[in-house]
Design a protein around this motif. Structure first.
Motif, PDB file in Angstrom:
ATOM      1  N   GLU A   9      37.468  43.420  43.273  1.00 48.67           N
ATOM      2  CA  GLU A   9      37.273  42.910  41.844  1.00 48.67           C
ATOM      3  C   GLU A   9      38.632  41.565  42.253  1.00 48.67           C
ATOM      4  N   ARG A  91      29.941  37.864  41.559  1.00 49.09           N
ATOM      5  CA  ARG A  91      29.473  38.087  40.047  1.00 49.09           C
ATOM      6  C   ARG A  91      30.693  37.773  39.331  1.00 49.09           C
ATOM      7  N   GLU A  92      30.293  37.069  37.934  1.00 52.95           N
ATOM      8  CA  GLU A  92      31.542  36.722  37.156  1.00 52.95           C
ATOM      9  C   GLU A  92      31.698  38.181  36.196  1.00 52.95           C
ATOM     10  N   THR A  93      32.968  38.277  35.966  1.00 53.33           N
ATOM     11  CA  THR A  93      33.271  39.445  35.050  1.00 53.33           C
ATOM     12  C   THR A  93      34.318  38.881  34.068  1.00 53.33           C
ATOM     13  N   HIS A  94      34.588  39.885  33.120  1.00 61.21           N
ATOM     14  CA  HIS A  94      35.303  39.603  32.173  1.00 61.21           C
ATOM     15  C   HIS A  94      35.389  38.213  31.459  1.00 61.21           C
ATOM     16  N   SER A  98      37.305  36.382  35.703  1.00 65.21           N
ATOM     17  CA  SER A  98      37.471  37.109  37.084  1.00 65.21           C
ATOM     18  C   SER A  98      36.319  37.319  37.678  1.00 65.21           C
ATOM     19  N   SER A  99      36.364  37.789  38.884  1.00 65.97           N
ATOM     20  CA  SER A  99      35.013  38.009  39.720  1.00 65.97           C
ATOM     21  C   SER A  99      34.934  39.353  40.362  1.00 65.97           C
ATOM     22  N   GLN A 100      33.714  39.751  40.997  1.00 65.27           N
ATOM     23  CA  GLN A 100      33.537  40.681  41.598  1.00 65.27           C
ATOM     24  C   GLN A 100      32.593  40.278  42.993  1.00 65.27           C
TER      25      GLN A 100
END
Length: 139
Positions: A9, A91-94, A98-100
């Protein structure tokens, strides 16, 4: 067939991460284990060298800029496996803040046990993603 996966992450937008790692020839930009990468066959083959000077040759088998992923197969390498295929994905997160990053592979052990081969690639992926995190932290 054996598998290995590692994820990290990152508090960095997915598009920023992809810009750094999304090029098939970009491994030397973020992975210290690979100091050189030369593309051929229109960018579909990458010839790498590890710090010991051993050759690694890989073929791009799928690329999706929208999905921020690419998959490749090893054609030649000093690893005790055959039938190796791997995918690197961001992958896009939050809500895009942020990203994973996931690096996964499947392979058939050849000259090693399944546990040894899985441990080898899990270690490579984990160390690689730690190097990526460090690289992005210094920018």
């Amino acid at each position: 067939m054996a598998t290995a996966t590692a994820t990290v992450e990152l508090p960095v937008r997915a598009d920023v991460v992809w810009k750094l790692i999304g090029g098939f020839g970009s491994l030397p930009d973020w992975l210290p284990y690979i100091p050189t990468s030369e593309l051929s066959e229109g960018g579909r083959i990458r010839s790498l060298a590890n710090p010991n000077g051993e050759a690694i040759v890989e073929r791009l088998i799928a690329y999706d800029d929208t999905d921020r992923s690419y998959s490749y197969a090893i054609l030649k390498a000093p690893f005790p496996v055959i039938n190796y295929q791997s995918t690197l994905r961001v992958r896009e997160t939050h809500a895009g803040k942020s990203s994973q990053v996931e690096w996964s592979g499947r392979f058939t052990p050849n000259g090693s046990t399944e546990a040894e081969a899985t441990e080898l690639f899990t270690g490579i992926y984990t160390a690689g993603l730690a190097a990526l995190a460090k690289q992005l932290d210094t920018k």
